[in-house]
Design a protein around this motif. Structure first.
Motif, mmCIF file in Angstrom:
data_model
loop_
_atom_site.group_PDB
_atom_site.id
_atom_site.type_symbol
_atom_site.label_atom_id
_atom_site.label_comp_id
_atom_site.label_asym_id
_atom_site.label_seq_id
_atom_site.Cartn_x
_atom_site.Cartn_y
_atom_site.Cartn_z
ATOM 1 N N VAL A 451 0.898 -1.065 0.103
ATOM 2 C CA VAL A 451 0.119 -0.234 -0.016
ATOM 3 C C VAL A 451 0.746 1.476 0.072
ATOM 4 O O VAL A 451 0.816 2.646 0.367
ATOM 5 C CB VAL A 451 -0.698 0.133 1.250
ATOM 6 C CG1 VAL A 451 -2.102 -1.214 1.000
ATOM 7 C CG2 VAL A 451 -0.201 -0.455 2.410
ATOM 8 N N THR A 452 2.094 0.485 -0.442
ATOM 9 C CA THR A 452 3.063 1.931 -0.154
ATOM 10 C C THR A 452 3.584 3.271 -1.698
ATOM 11 O O THR A 452 3.514 3.783 -1.940
ATOM 12 C CB THR A 452 4.354 1.012 0.645
ATOM 13 O OG1 THR A 452 4.387 1.310 -0.774
ATOM 14 C CG2 THR A 452 3.974 1.434 1.527
ATOM 15 N N ALA A 453 2.252 2.606 -2.750
ATOM 16 C CA ALA A 453 2.597 2.538 -4.231
ATOM 17 C C ALA A 453 2.215 3.902 -4.579
ATOM 18 O O ALA A 453 3.035 4.601 -4.780
ATOM 19 C CB ALA A 453 1.415 1.820 -4.702
ATOM 20 N N ASN A 454 1.348 4.697 -3.398
ATOM 21 C CA ASN A 454 1.689 6.291 -3.383
ATOM 22 C C ASN A 454 2.703 6.755 -2.641
ATOM 23 O O ASN A 454 2.628 8.040 -3.574
ATOM 24 C CB ASN A 454 0.308 6.677 -3.103
ATOM 25 C CG ASN A 454 -0.052 6.155 -1.508
ATOM 26 O OD1 ASN A 454 0.581 5.018 -0.951
ATOM 27 N ND2 ASN A 454 -0.551 7.084 -0.795
ATOM 28 N N LEU A 473 -4.110 2.459 -10.004
ATOM 29 C CA LEU A 473 -3.481 2.211 -8.415
ATOM 30 C C LEU A 473 -3.429 0.430 -8.572
ATOM 31 O O LEU A 473 -2.572 0.675 -8.032
ATOM 32 C CB LEU A 473 -4.364 2.856 -7.982
ATOM 33 C CG LEU A 473 -5.209 4.295 -7.406
ATOM 34 C CD1 LEU A 473 -6.173 3.992 -5.680
ATOM 35 C CD2 LEU A 473 -3.721 4.530 -6.215
ATOM 36 N N LEU A 477 0.008 -0.636 -7.126
ATOM 37 C CA LEU A 477 0.269 -1.869 -5.821
ATOM 38 C C LEU A 477 0.907 -3.582 -6.674
ATOM 39 O O LEU A 477 1.455 -3.364 -5.765
ATOM 40 C CB LEU A 477 -1.287 -2.310 -5.678
ATOM 41 C CG LEU A 477 -1.959 -0.972 -4.720
ATOM 42 C CD1 LEU A 477 -3.147 -1.321 -4.937
ATOM 43 C CD2 LEU A 477 -1.230 -1.060 -2.968
ATOM 44 N N LEU A 499 3.910 3.008 4.833
ATOM 45 C CA LEU A 499 2.725 3.743 4.219
ATOM 46 C C LEU A 499 2.683 5.395 5.168
ATOM 47 O O LEU A 499 2.905 6.479 4.444
ATOM 48 C CB LEU A 499 1.231 3.232 4.112
ATOM 49 C CG LEU A 499 0.296 4.215 3.756
ATOM 50 C CD1 LEU A 499 -0.102 4.548 2.301
ATOM 51 C CD2 LEU A 499 -0.879 3.428 4.518
#
Lengths: 581, 215
Positions: A451-454, A473, A477, A499
């Motif tokens: 969930v750290t993609a952002n 998204l 991910l 995150l």
């Protein structure tokens, strides 16, 4: 980790081991390495149980170092369950030990034509391969006990149970934990069947006389690791919730969301969820006591300690603390709300060597077919025993939910690319459905886990409110997961801490750079993640997959899921956008 | 009392007979009762208030605790993002949770980056209407929230459906016999053994659980 150990199990005159430099694969670890090797060295159209398939066992890039949480082991091959590329990973001790021995990968190639079983010892002095048919049809627990009696010291084992020997498509590969129990499994995709086809029952790892891998910049590494551990410990999830309740903390919450697949995905709420929740499990384990009861690590260097040990009412060891997916698969998915029964089934799964998700989903399909009744824990246990014995019914069940569904004539079979879905109904949480549909691995909740993609800004700014944005998204991910956790050896559960806490994310990047001597940026990591997905997808296409395999079963679009009465609404066109990069 | 009808009852809640049950247990047994808080208990809540007001003013949970610890909320199974705009109706079920792991946890978190992944089960604010002055709702406490707030709720007392309580007492009768030291029913002292024999199913029960040292 600058060498690769190749063992040709089909060589004339018996298995032959040779060690070679890592060569073109330098800088890769974990899934990045297994997928690169499978894509390059395994013919995509080969039979998964044939001599041309390979089992590639690769520690994460940071495994064997002092980096906390870096003990995940990746195992890759062409999957006998999906027919596509596979990477399954596990905790336990082997990853750290293989890395300390200096191997970036152990590759099992070829296939013996004599039907014999082999055990392989790997230590600092080299490799010893012995034929040992006395191991035939031993469960993982008895097998490990036998290895402990034969080999001195704190060995670790990578092994298969009866299911792997019988080459069942749900067979797992077991890794021993810190207590030398075979509780940590590379579960998904039937990797155990491929190891069985190679005739390898067990690989014994002995790292005595080796030292931890040293970072390129020890001072920076030490500093980054300290910040890394502090960050994990201060976060509410990694420092409190997971140690207190384990991953099963999700049961109550997913059930409340109406996303808890119950009775073979026929509803999203289970009345008995409270009886098998992480909260109840932890209370039960704490009350029964015993060493490592409710809070325990699965490998050396784990600071989250989301696992535990499950003892029965009389204080006898049963199994490790069953995880959320296991409790769901054998619990709510089969209408069972008895933690003791679920723990016994988990023990059998580990002993026979089968994937708990696949097995639970298959029992759910069998229950739908009328083979047993939903909620009948004894019947579920009896069915799993059939798998261990290898009866005709057991072999059907051990071949996975998709295959069993065909045999039993069931339409509601929750699989993608023939692999069973985990514990989140994609009609309620549609973004997870996108990952189930489009990952190269078959239905897999961990494929889009980072969930750290952002934080990484993978893919740049995304408008999450537009369908294309959601596809982006989901893609991001998968990219972030492929590189940040699956390839570094890091546990998935680091995700929340990095995150929420930019300094902890920074500590992870510092850790990687201090260890490797590189100066990686978010863009570099993104590029590596994309490269992994591209090579996996390319392999799948060469194996015969098309975009039409990136779909959920039809009934998810037609059958509304109570209590929200929602169907899966993502269009095929939108799903195809995920890999449009 | 309002006209809410609970599962297992044919009568509105206000017409049900009530019982008052107090149990003193060894402190290590208090967490066993957290299951009841996870399954849901009854709260008589004021209207004209948002979820935020309900939590802070009615339940007495501090604002900073709400902001920092209660990361995931459900109203009738729908994920709540805006605590100020969502109001509670008679018979609503509100569930409070800490942060959860994995993608599912991130998706369900209030106001989270991945909220779009569960749009079909997110709360539509426009569906909330205020139509009573005071009403009964069901409150559920999960994970770290029940660990941290559960003992206080239990000591202060919670309203329970008798049937839920009966099932719980039956399931844990062994532990209660071993670790429960004393109790009282409607203010009259009673030992644990006799309390376990009472038929609670047709009643609404006000349950208090105290650790022995606080009894």
């Amino acid at each position: 980790m600058d060498k690769i150990l190749r063992i040709n199990m089909g060589a004339d005159g018996g298995p032959v081991a040779k060690t070679e430099p890592i060569g073109d694969y330098a800088g890769l670890g974990g899934r990045a390495l297994t997928s690169a090797m499978v894509a390059k060295e395994v013919p995509p159209l080969c039979h998964p149980l044939g001599e041309d398939n390979k089992i590639i066992i690769a520690p994460g890039l940071l495994s064997g170092s002092a980096a906390a949480m870096s003990g995940r082991l990746s195992i890759g091959c062409k999957s006998p369950l999906t027919g596509g590329i596979k990477e399954a990973n596990a905790g336990g001790q082997p990853s750290q030990m293989i890395a300390r021995l200096g191997y970036a990968a152990i590759v099992l190639e070829g296939k013996p034509d004599n039907g014999n079983l082999y055990k392989i010892l790997i230590n600092k002095d080299g490799v010893d391969i012995k034929e040992d048919n006395s191991l035939c049809m031993l469960g993982n627990y008895d097998l490990v006990e036998k290895m402990k009696s034969e080999y001195e010291g704190k060995i670790a084992c990578i092994s298969i149970g009866q299911a792997g020997e019988m080459k069942m498509a749900s067979a797992s590969i077991a890794c021993t934990d810190m207590e030398q129990r075979p509780t940590r499994h590379a579960g998904r995709g039937g990797v155990g069947a491929v190891m069985g086809a190679k005739g390898v029952k067990v690989i014994v790892i002995d790292d005595a006389g080796t030292a931890a891998r040293t970072p390129k910049d020890p001072d920076k590494f030490k500093e980054a690791n300290k910040a890394w551990v502090a960050g994990l410990r201060k976060h509410a999830l990694t420092g409190e919730a997971l140690p207190s309740y384990g991953t099963n903390v999700l049961t109550n919450v997913i059930n409340e969301a109406g996303a808890y697949p119950t009775n073979n995905f026929s509803t999203g709420r289970f009345d008995g969820a409270g009886n098998i929740s992480g909260e109840t499990q932890a209370e039960t384990e704490n009350a029964r006591g015993g060493e490592g009861s409710a809070t325990h690590g699965c490998h050396r260097g784990c600071v989250i300690r989301c696992s535990g040990t499950f003892y029965d009412k009389d204080g006898n060891y049963v199994t490790k603390q069953p995880e959320y997916e296991t409790v769901w698969a054998h619990g709510g998915n089969c209408g069972i709300d008895d933690l003791d029964a679920i723990a016994q089934i988990d023990r059998m799964d580990d002993d026979f060597g089968v994937d708990t998700i696949e097995m639970g989903a298959t029992i759910g399909v069998a229950m739908e077919a009328g083979i047993a009744k939903f909620g009948d824990a004894q019947a579920a246990m009896d069915l799993v025993k059939e798998v261990g014995k290898g009866t005709p019914l057991g072999r059907i069940l051990g071949s996975g939910a998709g295959n069993a569904g065909k045999v039993f004539g069931v339409e509601r079979v929750p699989v993608v690319k023939n692999q069973a879905m985990p514990a989140y109904d994609p009609r309620a949480v549609q973004g997870i459905g996108v990952t189930y549909a489009t990952t190269t691995q078959g239905a897999d909740h961990t494929a889009g886990y980072a969930v750290t993609a952002n934080v990484l800004s993978v893919g740049g700014d995304v408008d999450a409110l537009k369908p294309a944005g959601q596809m982006e998204l989901a893609r991001n991910l998968q990219i972030a997961t492929a590189i940040l956790t699956d390839s570094t050896g890091m546990c998935l559960f680091i995700a929340f801490a990095i995150l929420d806490q930019p300094d902890t994310f920074g500590a992870l990047v510092d850790l990687i750079n201090a260890f490797t001597g590189q100066s990686l940026t978010g863009d570099d990591l993104t590029a590596q993640g994309k490269a992994i997905l591209k090579c996996e997808r390319d392999f799948n296409f060469r194996a015969g997959f098309t975009e039409k395999d990136d779909r959920l079963p039809e009934y998810f679009k037609k059958e509304p899921l109570p209590p929200h009465n929602v169907t899966f609404q993502v269009s095929d066109e939108d799903l195809d956008l995920v890999h449009d990069f | 009392m309002e006209n809410i009808t609970l599962s297992g009852f044919n009568k509105p809640i206000g017409e049900l007979p009530t019982q008052d049950l107090s149990i003193s247990v060894k402190s290590n047994l208090v967490p066993f009762f957290f299951q009841l808080l996870g399954q849901g208990f009854l709260v008589n809540a004021p209207t004209n208030c948002s979820i935020r007001e309900l939590i802070i003013e009615c339940l007495g949970i501090p604002d900073d605790y709400l902001e920092e610890r209660i990361q995931t909320l459900f109203l009738n199974g729908n994920v709540v993002d805006d605590l100020n705009s969502c109001n509670i109706k008679e018979g609503s079920t509100l569930a409070l949770s800490g942060a959860m792991p994995g993608l599912a946890g991130a998706v369900l978190r209030r106001g989270g980056f991945y909220a779009s992944f569960r749009r079909t089960i997110s709360l539509d604010d426009s569906q909330s209407r205020i139509d009573k002055d005071k009403h009964w709702i069901v409150l559920k406490l999960f994970n770290m929230i029940v660990k941290e707030l559960g003992p206080g709720f239990l000591e202060k007392g919670i309203w329970m459906e008798g049937e839920k309580l009966q099932k719980f007492l039956t399931r844990h009768s062994e532990e209660l016999r071993m670790h429960g030291s004393s109790g009282a029913m409607n203010g009259e002292p009673a030992d644990i053994h006799s309390l376990l024999k009472v038929d609670w199913k047709t009643h609404l029960v006000f349950l208090r659980v105290k650790p022995e040292s606080a009894a």
